[in-house]
Design a protein around this motif. Structure first.
Motif, PDB file in Angstrom:
ATOM      1  N   ALA A  43     -18.934 -52.034  -3.688  1.00 10.25           N
ATOM      2  CA  ALA A  43     -20.006 -51.203  -4.577  1.00 10.25           C
ATOM      3  C   ALA A  43     -20.077 -50.807  -5.488  1.00 10.25           C
ATOM      4  O   ALA A  43     -19.347 -49.786  -5.216  1.00 10.25           O
ATOM      5  N   VAL A  44     -20.605 -51.187  -6.908  1.00 11.93           N
ATOM      6  CA  VAL A  44     -20.574 -50.368  -8.568  1.00 11.93           C
ATOM      7  C   VAL A  44     -21.788 -49.882  -8.344  1.00 11.93           C
ATOM      8  O   VAL A  44     -22.797 -50.470  -8.765  1.00 11.93           O
ATOM      9  N   LYS A  45     -21.648 -48.263  -7.962  1.00 10.29           N
ATOM     10  CA  LYS A  45     -23.133 -47.461  -8.053  1.00 10.29           C
ATOM     11  C   LYS A  45     -23.205 -46.669  -9.343  1.00 10.29           C
ATOM     12  O   LYS A  45     -22.693 -45.046  -9.590  1.00 10.29           O
ATOM     13  N   ALA A  46     -24.553 -46.943 -10.011  1.00 15.39           N
ATOM     14  CA  ALA A  46     -25.342 -45.684 -11.314  1.00 15.39           C
ATOM     15  C   ALA A  46     -25.273 -44.742 -10.002  1.00 15.39           C
ATOM     16  O   ALA A  46     -25.965 -44.406  -9.505  1.00 15.39           O
ATOM     17  N   GLY A  82     -34.193 -46.196  -6.486  1.00 15.61           N
ATOM     18  CA  GLY A  82     -34.292 -47.369  -6.596  1.00 15.61           C
ATOM     19  C   GLY A  82     -33.842 -48.243  -6.811  1.00 15.61           C
ATOM     20  O   GLY A  82     -34.385 -48.758  -8.061  1.00 15.61           O
ATOM     21  N   ARG A  83     -32.482 -47.516  -7.815  1.00 16.61           N
ATOM     22  CA  ARG A  83     -31.540 -48.344  -8.053  1.00 16.61           C
ATOM     23  C   ARG A  83     -30.821 -49.355  -8.087  1.00 16.61           C
ATOM     24  O   ARG A  83     -30.329 -49.884  -9.119  1.00 16.61           O
ATOM     25  N   GLY A  84     -30.907 -49.809  -6.405  1.00 17.06           N
ATOM     26  CA  GLY A  84     -30.921 -51.171  -6.862  1.00 17.06           C
ATOM     27  C   GLY A  84     -31.471 -52.543  -7.092  1.00 17.06           C
ATOM     28  O   GLY A  84     -31.397 -53.576  -7.840  1.00 17.06           O
ATOM     29  N   LYS A  85     -32.943 -51.640  -6.504  1.00 14.20           N
ATOM     30  CA  LYS A  85     -33.467 -52.605  -7.914  1.00 14.20           C
ATOM     31  C   LYS A  85     -33.753 -52.468  -8.728  1.00 14.20           C
ATOM     32  O   LYS A  85     -34.275 -53.905  -9.781  1.00 14.20           O
ATOM     33  N   ALA A  86     -33.373 -52.503  -9.270  1.00 16.50           N
ATOM     34  CA  ALA A  86     -33.528 -51.601 -10.974  1.00 16.50           C
ATOM     35  C   ALA A  86     -31.746 -52.508 -11.565  1.00 16.50           C
ATOM     36  O   ALA A  86     -31.622 -51.585 -13.131  1.00 16.50           O
ATOM     37  N   GLY A  87     -30.973 -52.573 -10.357  1.00 20.15           N
ATOM     38  CA  GLY A  87     -29.720 -53.126 -11.152  1.00 20.15           C
ATOM     39  C   GLY A  87     -28.780 -52.295 -11.427  1.00 20.15           C
ATOM     40  O   GLY A  87     -27.718 -52.476 -11.742  1.00 20.15           O
ATOM     41  N   GLY A  88     -28.859 -51.024 -10.977  1.00 21.15           N
ATOM     42  CA  GLY A  88     -27.985 -50.089 -11.187  1.00 21.15           C
ATOM     43  C   GLY A  88     -27.305 -50.116  -9.948  1.00 21.15           C
ATOM     44  O   GLY A  88     -25.874 -48.928  -9.767  1.00 21.15           O
ATOM     45  N   ILE A  89     -27.265 -51.147  -8.824  1.00 22.48           N
ATOM     46  CA  ILE A  89     -26.076 -51.066  -8.215  1.00 22.48           C
ATOM     47  C   ILE A  89     -25.796 -52.533  -7.444  1.00 22.48           C
ATOM     48  O   ILE A  89     -26.858 -53.979  -7.729  1.00 22.48           O
ATOM     49  N   GLU A 129     -15.561 -59.778 -10.886  1.00 27.65           N
ATOM     50  CA  GLU A 129     -16.810 -59.356 -10.440  1.00 27.65           C
ATOM     51  C   GLU A 129     -17.040 -57.633 -10.686  1.00 27.65           C
ATOM     52  O   GLU A 129     -18.498 -57.451 -11.228  1.00 27.65           O
ATOM     53  N   LEU A 130     -16.144 -56.791 -10.345  1.00 35.11           N
ATOM     54  CA  LEU A 130     -16.003 -55.766 -10.768  1.00 35.11           C
ATOM     55  C   LEU A 130     -16.298 -55.207 -12.152  1.00 35.11           C
ATOM     56  O   LEU A 130     -16.960 -54.595 -12.585  1.00 35.11           O
ATOM     57  N   ARG A 131     -15.471 -55.835 -13.328  1.00 36.81           N
ATOM     58  CA  ARG A 131     -15.054 -55.508 -14.506  1.00 36.81           C
ATOM     59  C   ARG A 131     -16.851 -55.812 -15.046  1.00 36.81           C
ATOM     60  O   ARG A 131     -16.988 -55.264 -16.353  1.00 36.81           O
ATOM     61  N   GLU A 132     -17.290 -57.196 -14.630  1.00 33.80           N
ATOM     62  CA  GLU A 132     -18.872 -57.584 -15.418  1.00 33.80           C
ATOM     63  C   GLU A 132     -19.990 -56.830 -14.555  1.00 33.80           C
ATOM     64  O   GLU A 132     -20.296 -56.347 -15.793  1.00 33.80           O
ATOM     65  N   ALA A 133     -19.604 -56.724 -13.675  1.00 31.53           N
ATOM     66  CA  ALA A 133     -20.612 -54.795 -13.146  1.00 31.53           C
ATOM     67  C   ALA A 133     -20.643 -53.788 -13.705  1.00 31.53           C
ATOM     68  O   ALA A 133     -21.508 -53.345 -14.302  1.00 31.53           O
ATOM     69  N   ALA A 134     -19.566 -53.434 -13.655  1.00 33.82           N
ATOM     70  CA  ALA A 134     -19.005 -52.019 -14.491  1.00 33.82           C
ATOM     71  C   ALA A 134     -19.533 -52.104 -15.697  1.00 33.82           C
ATOM     72  O   ALA A 134     -20.140 -50.833 -15.837  1.00 33.82           O
ATOM     73  N   ASP A 135     -19.493 -52.753 -16.572  1.00 36.41           N
ATOM     74  CA  ASP A 135     -19.684 -53.388 -17.840  1.00 36.41           C
ATOM     75  C   ASP A 135     -21.286 -53.645 -18.247  1.00 36.41           C
ATOM     76  O   ASP A 135     -22.002 -52.444 -19.368  1.00 36.41           O
ATOM     77  N   ALA A 136     -22.046 -54.248 -17.084  1.00 39.69           N
ATOM     78  CA  ALA A 136     -23.475 -53.514 -17.399  1.00 39.69           C
ATOM     79  C   ALA A 136     -23.596 -52.740 -16.342  1.00 39.69           C
ATOM     80  O   ALA A 136     -25.079 -52.695 -17.845  1.00 39.69           O
ATOM     81  N   ILE A 137     -23.057 -51.852 -15.708  1.00 38.50           N
ATOM     82  CA  ILE A 137     -24.271 -50.872 -15.480  1.00 38.50           C
ATOM     83  C   ILE A 137     -23.866 -49.513 -16.380  1.00 38.50           C
ATOM     84  O   ILE A 137     -24.856 -49.296 -16.615  1.00 38.50           O
ATOM     85  N   LYS A 182     -34.395 -46.452 -15.904  1.00 35.74           N
ATOM     86  CA  LYS A 182     -35.717 -45.838 -15.337  1.00 35.74           C
ATOM     87  C   LYS A 182     -35.638 -44.595 -17.094  1.00 35.74           C
ATOM     88  O   LYS A 182     -35.921 -43.685 -15.697  1.00 35.74           O
ATOM     89  N   GLY A 183     -34.924 -44.858 -17.288  1.00 33.95           N
ATOM     90  CA  GLY A 183     -34.791 -43.419 -18.833  1.00 33.95           C
ATOM     91  C   GLY A 183     -33.796 -42.832 -18.158  1.00 33.95           C
ATOM     92  O   GLY A 183     -33.894 -41.903 -18.902  1.00 33.95           O
ATOM     93  N   TYR A 184     -33.287 -43.176 -17.580  1.00 35.89           N
ATOM     94  CA  TYR A 184     -31.211 -41.992 -17.427  1.00 35.89           C
ATOM     95  C   TYR A 184     -30.446 -43.220 -18.253  1.00 35.89           C
ATOM     96  O   TYR A 184     -30.015 -44.553 -17.917  1.00 35.89           O
ATOM     97  N   HIS A 185     -29.270 -42.195 -18.690  1.00 33.19           N
ATOM     98  CA  HIS A 185     -28.722 -43.204 -19.414  1.00 33.19           C
ATOM     99  C   HIS A 185     -27.546 -42.639 -18.226  1.00 33.19           C
ATOM    100  O   HIS A 185     -27.047 -41.393 -18.028  1.00 33.19           O
ATOM    101  N   VAL A 186     -26.998 -44.351 -18.075  1.00 36.65           N
ATOM    102  CA  VAL A 186     -26.159 -43.706 -17.129  1.00 36.65           C
ATOM    103  C   VAL A 186     -24.615 -44.292 -17.664  1.00 36.65           C
ATOM    104  O   VAL A 186     -23.909 -44.429 -18.287  1.00 36.65           O
ATOM    105  N   ASP A 187     -23.863 -42.634 -17.248  1.00 31.17           N
ATOM    106  CA  ASP A 187     -22.288 -42.674 -18.079  1.00 31.17           C
ATOM    107  C   ASP A 187     -21.334 -42.539 -16.691  1.00 31.17           C
ATOM    108  O   ASP A 187     -19.908 -42.484 -17.270  1.00 31.17           O
TER     109      ASP A 187
END
Length: 381
Positions: A43-46, A52-59, A67-75, A81-86
């Motif tokens: 699992a790749v988790k912001a 509600g991270r999952g519903k917002a695309g953060g998981i 698939e992991l590279r694509e997911a990490a690049d997207a997240i 929800k107003g927070y920058h994911v670093d």
């Protein structure tokens, strides 16, 4: 202080609560290396302080390197929800048959801690609490004695959790309460606590919020404070010593006193606006403290207008007004319209002192809020 999931899980694991094997990553390459080390699926988790991270695309779930590279690049780098994911947490995915909920917090109505258990854990636990509160078993705890083992078993039994995992769930609940108490937490939560095919339980998420005023007793947690900040605004709030919560609206709110700020938030909503923050600057409103507060709200790109609601008690209204004038005069250009309402000691003197070339002045809180909402709507249009 709100801990990130990875920080809370480290504390939970040290206390004996089962958690998935995981690695923290701040880049796509680090995430892919973590996936290769852990083994798929993962699992790749912001790592941001928002639900509600999952519903917002953060998981996302990844089953291979691509698939992991694509997911990490997207997240990584996304606005969630107003927070920058670093940073993201890459962890071994759990093959589960059921999702449960465990939580410990303070029941302020009863004036005592409460331990909670539900067999309906997962992303919609808030809906469960609102629509079917009877699905959450609650057990009041006498803080002098803590959570007794029989109370943990009773809560698990009343929640309808199957007997074959009830002992393990009760044990986790006891540990969760011990952590809540020993860490001076305001909230401790596992949602979901996953049940595997083999009848094991695993904390797939972790929440631990700690009372700021108790951090002097927990130097290990205090060291985590800087890492727990999600963005520059939270970092500034920590540096300035403000009670600050970022919200999703565009009307910035500054006040001196939590109750006063909450009332202002309610009025902004009542008059059709959307609050951008909760910002309590506390007692006093000297120029430096006012300037710091304005620096925070002006730095928030979501803010289109600001309402400054001050009630002068020990601090006189004329002192507050001079502080606001001095603070705003430090800006070459006022970036967003500021509405000020003063009440209390020497409020009328303060209203006369306020520089109306820098601020808009209103005599009542209702008028000030309505004007601030109108200012935000004008900018937004």
């Amino acid at each position: 202080m709100r801990l990130h999931e990875y920080q809370a899980k480290g504390i939970f694991a040290d206390a004996g609560i089962p958690t998935p094997d995981s690695r923290l990553a701040t880049s796509v390459d680090e995430a892919v290396d973590a996936g290769a080390e852990l083994g798929y699926p993962v699992a790749v988790k912001a790592q941001v302080h928002v639900g509600g991270r999952g519903k917002a695309g953060g998981i996302e779930i990844a089953t291979d390197d691509d698939e992991l590279r694509e997911a990490a690049d997207a997240i990584l780098g996304m606005d969630l929800k107003g927070y920058h994911v670093d940073r993201v947490l890459v962890e071994s995915a759990v093959d589960f048959t059921n999702e449960l909920y465990l939580g410990v917090t303070m029941d302020r109505g009863e004036g005592e801690p409460v331990a909670m258990v539900s067999s309906e854990g997962g992303v919609d636990i808030e809906s469960v609490a609102e629509e079917t509160p009877e699905a959450i078993a609650r057990e009041a705890v006498d803080p002098a004695f803590g959570l007794h083992p029989y109370q943990a078993r009773k809560a698990v039994y009343e929640s309808g959790i199957p007997r074959d995992v009830s002992r393990a769930v009760a044990s986790v609940l006891e540990t969760l309460y011990d952590l809540w108490e020993s860490k001076d937490a305001s909230e401790a939560e596992i949602n979901p606590l996953m049940v595997t095919d083999g009848g094991d339980v695993v904390a797939a998420d972790a929440v631990l919020n700690v009372d700021d005023d108790a951090l002097f007793r927990h130097p290990d947690l205090a060291d985590m404070e800087e890492e727990s900040y999600t963005d520059d605004l939270e970092r500034k709030a920590g540096e300035y010593g403000f009670d600050y919560v970022r919200l999703s609206g565009n009307v910035g709110i500054i006040g001196n006193g939590a109750g006063l700020v909450m009332a202002t938030l309610d009025l902004v909503d009542h008059y059709g606006g959307d609050p951008a923050n909760f910002l309590d600057i506390g007692g006093g409103a000297k120029a430096e403290r006012v300037a710091n507060a304005l620096d925070m709200v002006f730095s928030d790109p979501n803010v289109d207008s600001v309402v400054f609601n001050i009630f002068g008690g020990i601090t006189r209204g004329d002192e507050v007004a001079r502080g606001i004038n001095d603070a705003l005069s430090q800006f070459d250009e006022i970036p967003k319209p500021v509405v000020v309402r003063l009440a209390g000691t020497n409020a009328s003197e303060g209203m006369e002192i306020l520089d109306t070339s820098l601020v808009q002045v209103e005599g009542t809180l209702e008028d000030a809020v309505q004007r601030a909402v109108a200012n935000a709507e004008e900018v937004d249009s």
